[in-house]
Structures are given as structure tokens and as C-alpha cells.
Design a protein around this motif. Structure first.
Motif, PDB file in Angstrom:
ATOM      1  N   SER A 136    -113.001 -58.367 -47.685  1.00 15.87           N
ATOM      2  CA  SER A 136    -111.700 -59.015 -47.503  1.00 15.87           C
ATOM      3  C   SER A 136    -111.798 -60.510 -47.753  1.00 15.87           C
ATOM      4  CB  SER A 136    -111.182 -58.759 -46.083  1.00 15.87           C
ATOM      5  OG  SER A 136    -111.041 -57.385 -45.840  1.00 15.87           O
ATOM      6  N   MET A 137    -112.872 -61.127 -47.233  1.00 22.35           N
ATOM      7  CA  MET A 137    -113.060 -62.564 -47.411  1.00 22.35           C
ATOM      8  C   MET A 137    -113.123 -62.921 -48.890  1.00 22.35           C
ATOM      9  SD  MET A 137    -116.096 -64.936 -45.838  1.00 22.35           S
ATOM     10  CE  MET A 137    -117.384 -64.001 -46.689  1.00 22.35           C
ATOM     11  N   ASN A 138    -113.781 -62.088 -49.660  1.00 24.29           N
ATOM     12  CA  ASN A 138    -113.918 -62.389 -51.081  1.00 24.29           C
ATOM     13  C   ASN A 138    -112.666 -62.030 -51.872  1.00 24.29           C
ATOM     14  OD1 ASN A 138    -116.767 -63.440 -51.566  1.00 24.29           O
ATOM     15  ND2 ASN A 138    -117.177 -61.659 -50.295  1.00 24.29           N
ATOM     16  N   ILE A 139    -111.948 -61.000 -51.437  1.00 26.77           N
ATOM     17  CA  ILE A 139    -110.644 -60.721 -52.048  1.00 26.77           C
ATOM     18  C   ILE A 139    -109.696 -61.881 -51.787  1.00 26.77           C
ATOM     19  CG2 ILE A 139    -108.581 -59.266 -51.884  1.00 26.77           C
ATOM     20  CD1 ILE A 139    -110.444 -56.879 -51.431  1.00 26.77           C
ATOM     21  N   VAL A 140    -109.717 -62.353 -50.549  1.00 27.22           N
ATOM     22  CA  VAL A 140    -108.881 -63.502 -50.196  1.00 27.22           C
ATOM     23  C   VAL A 140    -109.322 -64.736 -50.986  1.00 27.22           C
ATOM     24  CG1 VAL A 140    -108.319 -65.109 -48.333  1.00 27.22           C
ATOM     25  CG2 VAL A 140    -108.223 -62.654 -47.928  1.00 27.22           C
ATOM     26  N   GLY A 141    -110.647 -64.871 -51.201  1.00 25.43           N
ATOM     27  CA  GLY A 141    -111.140 -65.985 -52.010  1.00 25.43           C
ATOM     28  C   GLY A 141    -110.559 -65.949 -53.411  1.00 25.43           C
ATOM     29  N   MET A 142    -110.455 -64.749 -53.964  1.00 27.17           N
ATOM     30  CA  MET A 142    -109.827 -64.609 -55.278  1.00 27.17           C
ATOM     31  C   MET A 142    -108.357 -65.032 -55.220  1.00 27.17           C
ATOM     32  SD  MET A 142    -111.367 -60.899 -56.425  1.00 27.17           S
ATOM     33  CE  MET A 142    -113.131 -60.559 -56.407  1.00 27.17           C
ATOM     34  N   LEU A 143    -107.669 -64.632 -54.137  1.00 29.47           N
ATOM     35  CA  LEU A 143    -106.265 -64.999 -53.981  1.00 29.47           C
ATOM     36  C   LEU A 143    -106.109 -66.513 -53.829  1.00 29.47           C
ATOM     37  CD1 LEU A 143    -103.318 -64.196 -53.646  1.00 29.47           C
ATOM     38  CD2 LEU A 143    -103.767 -63.795 -51.213  1.00 29.47           C
ATOM     39  N   TYR A 144    -107.014 -67.131 -53.061  1.00 25.37           N
ATOM     40  CA  TYR A 144    -106.996 -68.588 -52.924  1.00 25.37           C
ATOM     41  C   TYR A 144    -107.150 -69.248 -54.289  1.00 25.37           C
ATOM     42  CZ  TYR A 144    -107.072 -69.196 -47.828  1.00 25.37           C
ATOM     43  OH  TYR A 144    -106.729 -69.248 -46.516  1.00 25.37           O
ATOM     44  N   ASN A 145    -108.058 -68.730 -55.104  1.00 27.25           N
ATOM     45  CA  ASN A 145    -108.257 -69.305 -56.435  1.00 27.25           C
ATOM     46  C   ASN A 145    -106.994 -69.190 -57.292  1.00 27.25           C
ATOM     47  OD1 ASN A 145    -110.914 -70.230 -56.174  1.00 27.25           O
ATOM     48  ND2 ASN A 145    -111.760 -68.218 -56.640  1.00 27.25           N
ATOM     49  N   ILE A 146    -106.313 -68.054 -57.171  1.00 22.11           N
ATOM     50  CA  ILE A 146    -105.065 -67.867 -57.917  1.00 22.11           C
ATOM     51  C   ILE A 146    -104.010 -68.867 -57.456  1.00 22.11           C
ATOM     52  CG2 ILE A 146    -103.137 -66.271 -58.296  1.00 22.11           C
ATOM     53  CD1 ILE A 146    -105.242 -63.988 -58.168  1.00 22.11           C
ATOM     54  N   GLN A 147    -103.876 -69.034 -56.133  1.00 17.09           N
ATOM     55  CA  GLN A 147    -102.915 -69.987 -55.586  1.00 17.09           C
ATOM     56  C   GLN A 147    -103.272 -71.425 -55.984  1.00 17.09           C
ATOM     57  OE1 GLN A 147    -100.120 -68.567 -54.785  1.00 17.09           O
ATOM     58  NE2 GLN A 147     -99.959 -68.969 -52.587  1.00 17.09           N
ATOM     59  N   LEU A 148    -104.562 -71.733 -55.934  1.00 16.80           N
ATOM     60  CA  LEU A 148    -104.996 -73.085 -56.280  1.00 16.80           C
ATOM     61  C   LEU A 148    -104.800 -73.372 -57.760  1.00 16.80           C
ATOM     62  CD1 LEU A 148    -108.142 -73.173 -54.009  1.00 16.80           C
ATOM     63  CD2 LEU A 148    -106.283 -74.846 -53.933  1.00 16.80           C
ATOM     64  N   MET A 149    -105.013 -72.365 -58.598  1.00 16.41           N
ATOM     65  CA  MET A 149    -104.759 -72.538 -60.026  1.00 16.41           C
ATOM     66  C   MET A 149    -103.277 -72.853 -60.249  1.00 16.41           C
ATOM     67  SD  MET A 149    -106.374 -72.449 -63.008  1.00 16.41           S
ATOM     68  CE  MET A 149    -107.736 -71.275 -63.078  1.00 16.41           C
ATOM     69  N   LYS A 150    -102.427 -72.246 -59.442  1.00 18.16           N
ATOM     70  CA  LYS A 150    -100.984 -72.458 -59.539  1.00 18.16           C
ATOM     71  C   LYS A 150    -100.579 -73.854 -59.074  1.00 18.16           C
ATOM     72  CE  LYS A 150     -96.674 -70.689 -57.484  1.00 18.16           C
ATOM     73  NZ  LYS A 150     -96.114 -69.656 -56.557  1.00 18.16           N
ATOM     74  N   PHE A 163    -110.851 -56.838 -40.255  1.00 21.87           N
ATOM     75  CA  PHE A 163    -109.813 -56.559 -41.247  1.00 21.87           C
ATOM     76  C   PHE A 163    -108.631 -57.512 -41.088  1.00 21.87           C
ATOM     77  CE2 PHE A 163    -105.874 -54.252 -42.358  1.00 21.87           C
ATOM     78  CZ  PHE A 163    -106.101 -54.071 -43.709  1.00 21.87           C
ATOM     79  N   LEU A 164    -108.179 -57.677 -39.836  1.00 22.61           N
ATOM     80  CA  LEU A 164    -107.044 -58.567 -39.609  1.00 22.61           C
ATOM     81  C   LEU A 164    -107.423 -60.019 -39.868  1.00 22.61           C
ATOM     82  CD1 LEU A 164    -105.477 -56.966 -36.404  1.00 22.61           C
ATOM     83  CD2 LEU A 164    -104.621 -56.863 -38.748  1.00 22.61           C
ATOM     84  N   ARG A 165    -108.648 -60.403 -39.467  1.00 20.11           N
ATOM     85  CA  ARG A 165    -109.069 -61.799 -39.642  1.00 20.11           C
ATOM     86  C   ARG A 165    -109.195 -62.175 -41.115  1.00 20.11           C
ATOM     87  NH1 ARG A 165    -114.772 -63.748 -40.321  1.00 20.11           N
ATOM     88  NH2 ARG A 165    -114.546 -66.006 -40.426  1.00 20.11           N
ATOM     89  N   THR A 166    -109.903 -61.350 -41.858  1.00 16.78           N
ATOM     90  CA  THR A 166    -110.272 -61.757 -43.213  1.00 16.78           C
ATOM     91  C   THR A 166    -109.280 -61.320 -44.281  1.00 16.78           C
ATOM     92  OG1 THR A 166    -111.667 -59.790 -43.401  1.00 16.78           O
ATOM     93  CG2 THR A 166    -112.735 -61.810 -42.699  1.00 16.78           C
ATOM     94  N   PHE A 177    -107.505 -68.926 -35.938  1.00 12.09           N
ATOM     95  CA  PHE A 177    -106.953 -68.984 -34.574  1.00 12.09           C
ATOM     96  C   PHE A 177    -106.461 -67.604 -34.142  1.00 12.09           C
ATOM     97  CE2 PHE A 177    -103.143 -69.257 -31.905  1.00 12.09           C
ATOM     98  CZ  PHE A 177    -103.680 -69.849 -30.769  1.00 12.09           C
ATOM     99  N   MET A 178    -105.714 -66.937 -35.005  1.00  6.41           N
ATOM    100  CA  MET A 178    -105.194 -65.614 -34.661  1.00  6.41           C
ATOM    101  C   MET A 178    -106.326 -64.611 -34.465  1.00  6.41           C
ATOM    102  SD  MET A 178    -101.667 -65.238 -36.906  1.00  6.41           S
ATOM    103  CE  MET A 178    -102.355 -65.754 -38.476  1.00  6.41           C
ATOM    104  N   ALA A 179    -107.383 -64.723 -35.276  1.00  9.50           N
ATOM    105  CA  ALA A 179    -108.520 -63.800 -35.151  1.00  9.50           C
ATOM    106  C   ALA A 179    -109.285 -64.036 -33.848  1.00  9.50           C
ATOM    107  CB  ALA A 179    -109.454 -63.967 -36.342  1.00  9.50           C
ATOM    108  N   ALA A 180    -109.435 -65.298 -33.443  1.00  9.90           N
ATOM    109  CA  ALA A 180    -110.111 -65.602 -32.177  1.00  9.90           C
ATOM    110  C   ALA A 180    -109.314 -65.051 -31.003  1.00  9.90           C
ATOM    111  CB  ALA A 180    -110.302 -67.114 -32.034  1.00  9.90           C
ATOM    112  N   ALA A 181    -107.993 -65.203 -31.056  1.00 11.40           N
ATOM    113  CA  ALA A 181    -107.136 -64.662 -30.001  1.00 11.40           C
ATOM    114  C   ALA A 181    -107.230 -63.143 -29.942  1.00 11.40           C
ATOM    115  CB  ALA A 181    -105.693 -65.102 -30.233  1.00 11.40           C
ATOM    116  N   LEU A 182    -107.286 -62.505 -31.106  1.00 15.67           N
ATOM    117  CA  LEU A 182    -107.414 -61.044 -31.158  1.00 15.67           C
ATOM    118  C   LEU A 182    -108.745 -60.589 -30.573  1.00 15.67           C
ATOM    119  CD1 LEU A 182    -106.098 -58.394 -32.272  1.00 15.67           C
ATOM    120  CD2 LEU A 182    -107.472 -58.743 -34.329  1.00 15.67           C
ATOM    121  N   SER A 183    -109.830 -61.313 -30.849  1.00 11.79           N
ATOM    122  CA  SER A 183    -111.147 -60.977 -30.299  1.00 11.79           C
ATOM    123  C   SER A 183    -111.126 -61.048 -28.776  1.00 11.79           C
ATOM    124  CB  SER A 183    -112.215 -61.925 -30.852  1.00 11.79           C
ATOM    125  OG  SER A 183    -112.337 -61.788 -32.240  1.00 11.79           O
ATOM    126  N   ALA A 184    -110.505 -62.098 -28.230  1.00 11.21           N
ATOM    127  CA  ALA A 184    -110.402 -62.243 -26.778  1.00 11.21           C
ATOM    128  C   ALA A 184    -109.603 -61.087 -26.173  1.00 11.21           C
ATOM    129  CB  ALA A 184    -109.747 -63.579 -26.432  1.00 11.21           C
TER     130      ALA A 184
END
Length: 445
Positions: free
Chosen positions: A250-264, A393-396, A425-432
């Protein structure tokens, strides 16, 4: 001082036992950073962007090593806690053999399909060619890199984290030395290939040495040998490690999405700036990952031994230590934003300004990142792979995708950096939430 999984762990002993794992993960990240430094400063901005664009895909295909490492560690440690060392070693052998076989398969498929994959990620022209050349060299070493990731966890279970650290340092030095020799001395058109060869060689070192160590007679509690196809153990390892598997994918899929957004929003400069932040983030996050990997066998052992008092102590101490780490990293991130950015992109003033401004925002995420990482790893160690997977899954994936799609519409390119803070922040709250929800089942509170 030899520390065993069955010991009582105070703060001093817990830090001493997990420190090699932390150092191992930090050093792994550092030599990746060195790779980026050489590529950016000697091969140029396009080559650096190519590495950052294709790296998420390369990490996805290597994630099986994390899965069988973290998921398998929980099973092997529990078997030792139950007093069955023979079965523990058979499980260990099975996970190693399966991981290596999958590495060969994924490497072959990756080499064949890397060009269309790079095009799908938005690469074209020179950027596309650089992606293909770099990735094909790295993929040749993929089976050994998968083993390197797997053995990160199992050296801790073997009660030999110091040897794991030595292997990581050896692999890192291989990469650094070859980078310094090849990238600086080769003609410009071959510098990227030189960086790829340096990285691939380091991965072979990191995966092959542990194979030799565990195949021969050694002083650890783990040994590679004959095994059977334990289907239930493989399934359980995949379930246990599904959180780390999903987290990395998920982190790397999101990394790809970040790259797409940053290219934009910022073009090639945006990808380069994000690459700098990711390199530094890997170093900081590796402290949390290393602690989670180092403490997992202890948690798994005492869960298997039904030692609830020790579990309570481990959780309490972990919350305190992670809080200290988080505050230190936030301070370092704010102080080092400029010098670290200069190290990578000081040759381009506009790119430097973009990187520094983003880094100062991004650093706030370190306050929450550690708790999310440990929360997922804690449930993996308890063999509760489902809960761990939900957190990861929810975090990444879910939190990150929602944030990176919505916040830039409101805040522009700064919204991309703020999205990382919001997701952590949301992932830390979910872990707690899950730790409180499961306290009666595992009796750690």
C-alpha cells in the motif's frame, strides 16, 4: 551480556535487545540514501527522478520478504515458547525456501514487463529508458533482496541480532563503496547503471551470507535443513505478515499516486523533492520499524509462554520509548530540513526551496508514525494478523489515498505534505483503539 527471549525485560535490556534491529534498519535506509545522493549529484535530476519513480514497484515485488519475515517470526517464536524447537526450525526452513523461490519468479516477470509498467507510471522519453535500465539490473538480485528482508526478522528470533547488524553493515558498505567507485568514475551515460550494480551487489551480500550462516552449524537457535510443506504454517505466516505485506504494498502504491499528483502540481521537480523526503523518512521510520521487528519475537515468545505480566510490561515500556523517539525525530526533522535537502538537491535553487518547505511540514508526521507502526507489529507478534492487517491497510492505503486526493485540492502542493500527517494521525488513533479493544483477549493491560 547474552539476552534471551525468555528473560524479564526492563528498559535497559529492552533497548539493548532491540538496538541491533534498529541499527540494522537505519543502516539499510542510510545506504539507500547514499545511493540517491550519488545518483542525484552525479547522474542528474532525470536519473534521480527515474529511481524515485520506479522504486515503489521494486519494493512491492520484494515485500514477500517482509511478509514471511514478520509473519513467520511470530510462528517460530511461539513454537520455541511452547518448547518445540524441531518444529520451529522446520517452519523457519520452509519460509526461507518459499521466499527464495518466489523471488526468482517475481524477478523474471519483472524483467519482462518493466517497460510497460514504467510507462503506466507516467515515464516517457529519457525518464522511461532510465527506469527500465535501472530496474532490470536491480531485479536480477531480487531473490537475495527478499531473503535479506526476511533475515532482518529471523536474526532477532535466532537471538543473534548483532550478526544481523553485521550483515546489514557489510551489505551497506558494499553499496557505498561501489557507488563511490562506479558512479563517480563511469561516463555520464553509464552512471545510473553503476548505481544499480552497486545496489544489486549489496543485496546479494545481504541475502547470501545469512544463507551460508544458517545452513552450517552455528551457535544460534535456528538452523536451515529439511522441512515439510506445512500448509497451515504458510497460511498463518501470510495471515500474520499480511499487515506488513499490505503496509509495504500500500505504501508503495500510494508512493506511485504521490508521484502522479506531484507530476500534476510541480512536474519533475515535485518527484525529486518527494524522493528526498522519502529517503530521509526511511531513516526516521526505520527506527520505529527496527524497534517493532526487534521486540516482536519477545512479545511472541511471552504470548506463547502465557506470561501476561511480561506482556503488560513490554507494552507499557514500548509506548514510552516510542514517544521519546517521536519527539526526538520531530526536532531533528525541523533542524535538518535545510542541510539534508542541500545534500541532495543543492544544485537547483527552486528545487531546494520546494524540498525544504515540504520537509518542514512533513516532519510533523513523525509524532504519530511510530505508534501506528508499532501497533501493527504488536498484533502481528500476537499472531493476530487480521487486526494488524486492518491497521496497516487503513494507514498505508485508505487514509493516505483519501488525504492525498482531497487536501491538494484545498491547499495545493502543500496539501500533499499535510496529507501524510493526517494519515499517520488517524492510523495512530486506530492503533490505540484496537489496543484498548483487545485488552481482555490478550491481557496486556
Amino acid at each position: 551480556m547474552r539476552i534471551q527471549l525468555s528473560d524479564h525485560f526492563n528498559y535497559r535490556k529492552l533497548i539493548a535487545f532491540t538496538l541491533p534491529s534498529i541499527a540494522m534498519m537505519i543502516f539499510t535506509s542510510v545506504y539507500g540514501v547514499v545511493d540517491g545522493f550519488f545518483v542525484s549529484n552525479f547522474a542528474g535530476k532525470t536519473a534521480f527522478s527515474a529511481v524515485n519513480l520506479i522504486m515503489p514497484f521494486l519494493m512491492i515485488v520484494a515485500t514477500v520478504g517482509f511478509m514471511f519475515g514478520t509473519g513467520g517470526t511470530a510462528i517460530v517464536a511461539k513454537a520455541f515458547g511452547e518448547g518445540d524447537s524441531k518444529r520451529a526450525n522446520e517452519y523457519f526452513s520452509l519460509f526461507v525456501y518459499i521466499s527464495f523461490g518466489l523471488g526468482i519468479l517475481f524477478a523474471a516477470l519483472g524483467i519482462i514487463f518493466i517497460r510497460p509498467i514504467s510507462s503506466l507510471l507516467g515515464a516517457e522519453g529519457e525518464l522511461l529508458e532510465d527506469c527500465v535500465v535501472y530496474a532490470r539490473i536491480i531485479l536480477l538480485a531480487l531473490p537475495f533482496y527478499i531473503l535479506q528482508l526476511l533475515f532482518h526478522s529471523f536474526f532477532v528470533t535466532a537471538e543473534k541480532p548483532q550478526i544481523g547488524l553485521a550483515v546489514t553493515v557489510s551489505a551497506g558498505l558494499t553499496n557505498i563503496i561501489l557507488d563511490a567507485v562506479l558512479v563517480t568514475s563511469l561516463p555520464l551515460e553509464y552512471k545510473l547503471e553503476g548505481a544499480a550494480v552497486a545496489t544489486a551487489a549489496s543485496q546479494v551480500v545481504g541475502g547470501a551470507f545469512p544463507l551460508f550462516y544458517f545452513f552450517r552449524n552455528n551457535s544460534s537457535i535456528l538452523r536451515l535443513g529439511k522441512t515439510k510443506l506445512y500448509g497451515h504454517a504458510l497460511l498463518k505466516a501470510c495471515t500474520n505478515g499480511s499487515s506488513e505485506f499490505m503496509s509495504n504494498i500500500s505504501m508503495n502504491i500510494v508512493g506511485m499516486l504521490y508521484n502522479i499528483q506531484l507530476m500534476k502540481y510541480a512536474g519533475e521537480d515535485g518527484i525529486a523533492a518527494y524522493g528526498v523526503m522519502m529517503y530521509v523518512s526511511f531513516i526516521f521510520a526505520s527506527t520505529f520499524i527496527g524497534y517493532s521487528v526487534g521486540s516482536a519475537p519477545i512479545i511472541g515468545f511471552h504470548d506463547g509462554a502465557k506470561n501476561r505480566a511480561e506482556l503488560k510490561g513490554l507494552l507499557k515500556k514500548s509506548v514510552v520509548l516510542i514517544g521519546v523517539f517521536a519527539l526526538a525525530m520531530l526536532l531533528l526533522g525541523e533542524l535538518l530540513a535545510l542541510p539534508l535537502s542541500k545534500l541532495f538537491v543543492g544544485y537547483d535553487e527552486a528545487l531546494l526551496e520546494l524540498t525544504v518547505s515540504g520537509f518542514k511540514i512533513f516532519a510533523v508526521s513523525f509524532l504519530f508514525m511510530g505508534y501506528a507502526i508499532f501497533g501493527s507489529g504488536f498484533f502481528t507478534a500476537l499472531n493476530d494478523g487480521v487486526t494488524s492487517a486492518i491497521i496497516s491497510f487503513l494507514r498505508t492505503l485508505v487514509f493516505q489515498i483519501a488525504a492525498v486526493l482531497l487536501l491538494p485540492m484545498i491547499l495545493g502542493i502543500d496539501g500533499i505534505w499535510y496529507s501524510i500527517i493526517a494519515a499517520e494521525f488517524m492510523a495512530a488513533a486506530l492503533s490505540a483503539f484496537f489496543i484498548l479493544l483487545k485488552k481482555n483477549k490478550y491481557h496486556y493491560l
